[in-house]
Design an enzyme around this catalytic site. Structure first.
Site, PDB file in Angstrom:
ATOM      1  N   ASP A  45     -11.088 -44.932   1.271  1.00  0.00           N
ATOM      2  CA  ASP A  45      -9.846 -45.029   0.509  1.00  0.00           C
ATOM      3  C   ASP A  45      -8.707 -44.339   1.243  1.00  0.00           C
ATOM      4  OD1 ASP A  45     -10.618 -42.415   0.056  1.00  0.00           O
ATOM      5  OD2 ASP A  45     -10.670 -42.569  -2.134  1.00  0.00           O
ATOM      6  N   SER A  46      -9.021 -43.730   2.394  1.00  0.00           N
ATOM      7  CA  SER A  46      -7.992 -43.243   3.319  1.00  0.00           C
ATOM      8  C   SER A  46      -7.111 -44.376   3.802  1.00  0.00           C
ATOM      9  CB  SER A  46      -8.644 -42.541   4.513  1.00  0.00           C
ATOM     10  OG  SER A  46      -9.648 -43.377   5.091  1.00  0.00           O
ATOM     11  N   ASP A  84     -15.711 -47.301   0.163  1.00  0.00           N
ATOM     12  CA  ASP A  84     -15.322 -46.250  -0.777  1.00  0.00           C
ATOM     13  C   ASP A  84     -15.023 -46.835  -2.151  1.00  0.00           C
ATOM     14  OD1 ASP A  84     -15.296 -43.515  -0.367  1.00  0.00           O
ATOM     15  OD2 ASP A  84     -13.515 -43.559   0.895  1.00  0.00           O
ATOM     16  N   LYS A 114     -19.569 -45.501  -1.443  1.00  0.00           N
ATOM     17  CA  LYS A 114     -19.412 -44.045  -1.433  1.00  0.00           C
ATOM     18  C   LYS A 114     -18.557 -43.624  -2.614  1.00  0.00           C
ATOM     19  CE  LYS A 114     -16.633 -41.744   1.455  1.00  0.00           C
ATOM     20  NZ  LYS A 114     -15.838 -40.897   0.513  1.00  0.00           N
ATOM     21  N   GLU A 116     -17.085 -39.938  -4.904  1.00  0.00           N
ATOM     22  CA  GLU A 116     -16.884 -38.486  -4.873  1.00  0.00           C
ATOM     23  C   GLU A 116     -17.439 -37.839  -6.134  1.00  0.00           C
ATOM     24  OE1 GLU A 116     -12.744 -37.713  -4.243  1.00  0.00           O
ATOM     25  OE2 GLU A 116     -12.638 -38.956  -2.435  1.00  0.00           O
ATOM     26  N   GLU A 183     -17.160 -32.387   3.015  1.00  0.00           N
ATOM     27  CA  GLU A 183     -15.810 -32.324   3.578  1.00  0.00           C
ATOM     28  C   GLU A 183     -15.186 -30.954   3.373  1.00  0.00           C
ATOM     29  OE1 GLU A 183     -11.441 -34.560   3.553  1.00  0.00           O
ATOM     30  OE2 GLU A 183     -13.146 -35.482   2.503  1.00  0.00           O
TER      31      GLU A 183
END
Length: 265
Positions: A45-46, A84, A114, A116, A183
């Site tokens: 999502d970067s 993501d 992925k 979070e 991270e």
């Protein structure tokens, strides 16, 4: 060229072989990275920061991720493709998480997703794993939580945070995730987490003791402008080379040096 699967990543950890992961958002970049031998291509999502110009990852949508995943998946021959799950695509309900993750696999061509979170996302990770959608976890500095964290800050420096991250890591593994991104946490904490888990860890700003490393490709190639976190290593600086090429093109067009007969029909 052997295709990488989640089982191969586990074997790599077991054998002490480091795992490599880089972000990719388009076909030509993904093709180059795949041909170079990277193990995992992450449609992060970067994309919101490096491709769409946002200040953070929060505006990125499921459709955005699917669009870019399609391009990356077309280039994939060897690497595992991980997509993501963007903000609010898995937090509202388990059913929505299943639908959105399923779309990334079915429409986008991803082989895993992925997301979070640690203990708070244990049920979601388990639910996705139970329907055969492989999940990569992500704890520590979680960019989708920047407002709660007060910005992009190192996590796990205080004892209370350390214990929370250890608990989060155990929860992610317990829920069935096949790997875990760590991270922006202290290297000794990342080492402790890595040695305590059976699944592979992939670090970004988490020291050398993780089972693998990930970076954003724009940071690796020197295309992120003045943004350069401590954990980033620029392996080449493409920005001045691109500017040089573009400046030469502009100059030759203005001076009628291009196109020549060699470039004409």
């Amino acid at each position: 060229m052997k295709k990488i699967t989640i089982l191969d990543l586990q074997k790599m950890k077991d054998n002490g072989e480091k795992i490599t992961m880089l972000t990719a958002y388009d076909y030509p970049t993904a093709r180059i990275l795949d041909e170079s031998g990277v193990d995992i291509l992450l449609i992060g999502d970067s994309v919101g920061n490096v491709m769409m110009g946002f200040d953070n990852t929060l505006p990125v949508t499921v459709d955005d991720i699917i669009y870019h995943t399609k391009a990356v998946a077309k280039a994939r021959k060897k690497a595992l493709v991980v997509a993501d799950m963007p903000f609010m695509s898995y937090q509202v309900s388990i059913e929505e998480a299943k639908i959105n993750a399923g779309r990334m696999i079915q429409e986008g061509g991803a082989e895993a997703v992925k997301l979070e979170g640690g203990e708070n996302m244990e049920a979601v990770i388990r639910a996705l794993s139970d329907i055969d959608i492989p999940v990569m976890g992500h704890i520590g500095l979680t960019p989708q939580s920047i407002h709660r964290m007060g910005g992009y800050k190192i996590q796990g420096k205080e004892e209370r945070q350390r214990q929370k991250l250890l608990a989060d890591a155990r929860a992610v593994e317990r829920a069935g995730a096949f790997s875990l991104v760590l991270e922006a946490i202290p290297a000794d904490l990342a080492q402790e987490i890595t040695s305590s888990l059976q699944i592979p860890t992939i670090g970004i700003g988490a020291g050398i003791h993780c089972d693998g490393q990930v970076l954003v490709i724009h940071d690796v190639l020197g295309l992120s402008g003045s943004f350069r976190p401590k954990f980033v290593k620029q392996y080449v600086q493409l920005e001045p080379l691109i500017k040089k090429a573009v400046t030469a093109f502009i100059s030759e067009v203005k001076e009628e040096k291009f196109p020549t007969t060699a470039h004409s029909f």
